[in-house]
Design a protein around this motif. Structure first.
Motif, PDB file in Angstrom:
ATOM      1  N   GLN A  95     -12.959   3.856  -6.772  1.00 28.89           N
ATOM      2  CA  GLN A  95     -12.360   2.519  -6.766  1.00 28.89           C
ATOM      3  C   GLN A  95     -12.110   2.136  -8.220  1.00 28.89           C
ATOM      4  O   GLN A  95     -13.033   1.784  -8.940  1.00 28.89           O
ATOM      5  N   THR A 133      -2.805  -1.432 -10.546  1.00 28.22           N
ATOM      6  CA  THR A 133      -2.839  -0.866  -9.190  1.00 28.22           C
ATOM      7  C   THR A 133      -4.253  -0.384  -8.893  1.00 28.22           C
ATOM      8  O   THR A 133      -4.865   0.281  -9.724  1.00 28.22           O
ATOM      9  N   LEU A 134      -4.747  -0.711  -7.707  1.00 27.14           N
ATOM     10  CA  LEU A 134      -6.051  -0.210  -7.282  1.00 27.14           C
ATOM     11  C   LEU A 134      -5.876   1.189  -6.704  1.00 27.14           C
ATOM     12  O   LEU A 134      -5.071   1.394  -5.792  1.00 27.14           O
ATOM     13  N   PHE A 166       0.830  -1.197   0.000  1.00 32.20           N
ATOM     14  CA  PHE A 166       0.000   0.000   0.000  1.00 32.20           C
ATOM     15  C   PHE A 166       0.868   1.252   0.000  1.00 32.20           C
ATOM     16  O   PHE A 166       1.931   1.278   0.620  1.00 32.20           O
ATOM     17  N   ASP A 213       0.483  -2.318  -4.823  1.00 31.58           N
ATOM     18  CA  ASP A 213      -0.770  -2.950  -5.218  1.00 31.58           C
ATOM     19  C   ASP A 213      -1.957  -2.010  -5.073  1.00 31.58           C
ATOM     20  O   ASP A 213      -2.900  -2.052  -5.864  1.00 31.58           O
ATOM     21  N   VAL A 214      -1.926  -1.144  -4.025  1.00 32.25           N
ATOM     22  CA  VAL A 214      -3.061  -0.283  -3.709  1.00 32.25           C
ATOM     23  C   VAL A 214      -2.562   1.106  -3.338  1.00 32.25           C
ATOM     24  O   VAL A 214      -1.637   1.244  -2.538  1.00 32.25           O
TER      25      VAL A 214
END
Length: 153
Positions: free
Chosen positions: A105, A111-112, A76, A93-94
């Motif tokens: 979202q 990548t979120l 994160f 990843d986020v």
């Protein structure tokens, strides 16, 4: 692993939010907390990952502007204002951010990008939202939590 993801609480922890905190393995807060009292209350539920928002003044000088962390094999990066995300951010990843009070979202290049919205006092006629993330062996799913609110007429 279950994460409760919040932002822009602005001094208010609603009862519906507290219900999600009770079952969280960690709490992630994208800033604009407004008081140390809220930070202390959040820490009673689970480990807390938090950044300082633009409304977090002198009391919050010890809070980081941004942070990186890994939970359950998911990496994160978090900062309050999306405009402060560096162009040369290493792969994560986020990405979590707040500030706009609007839930976002979306996947971009694997990548979120997640803004849990605001679950504090209702502002700007926006929804009152937060997110819950389930992590299992490095994979994750996110659920938008819409919190009912009183409508002023």
């Amino acid at each position: 692993m279950k994460l409760a993801i919040l932002s822009d609480t602005h001094g208010l922890l609603r009862p519906q939010v507290l219900e999600h905190l009770k079952t969280a393995d960690a709490i992630v807060h994208g800033g604009d907390i407004n008081t140390q009292k809220i930070v202390d209350e959040l820490k009673q539920y689970a480990p807390l990952y938090i950044v300082r928002g633009n409304n977090d003044k002198q009391w919050a000088e010890g809070l980081p502007h941004d942070c990186t962390f890994t939970l359950g094999g998911v990496s994160f990066y978090m900062v309050h204002n999306k405009k402060d995300i560096p162009d040369d951010l290493p792969a994560v990843d986020v990405i979590i951010f707040g500030h706009s009070h609007k839930y976002v979202q979306e996947m971009k290049d694997g990548t979120l990008w997640l803004n849990p919205g605001s679950c504090g006092p209702r502002r700007f006629h926006q929804e009152i939202t937060m997110a819950v993330m389930e992590i299992d062996n490095g994979t994750f799913s996110v659920e938008k939590i819409l919190i009912p609110h009183e409508v002023q007429t």
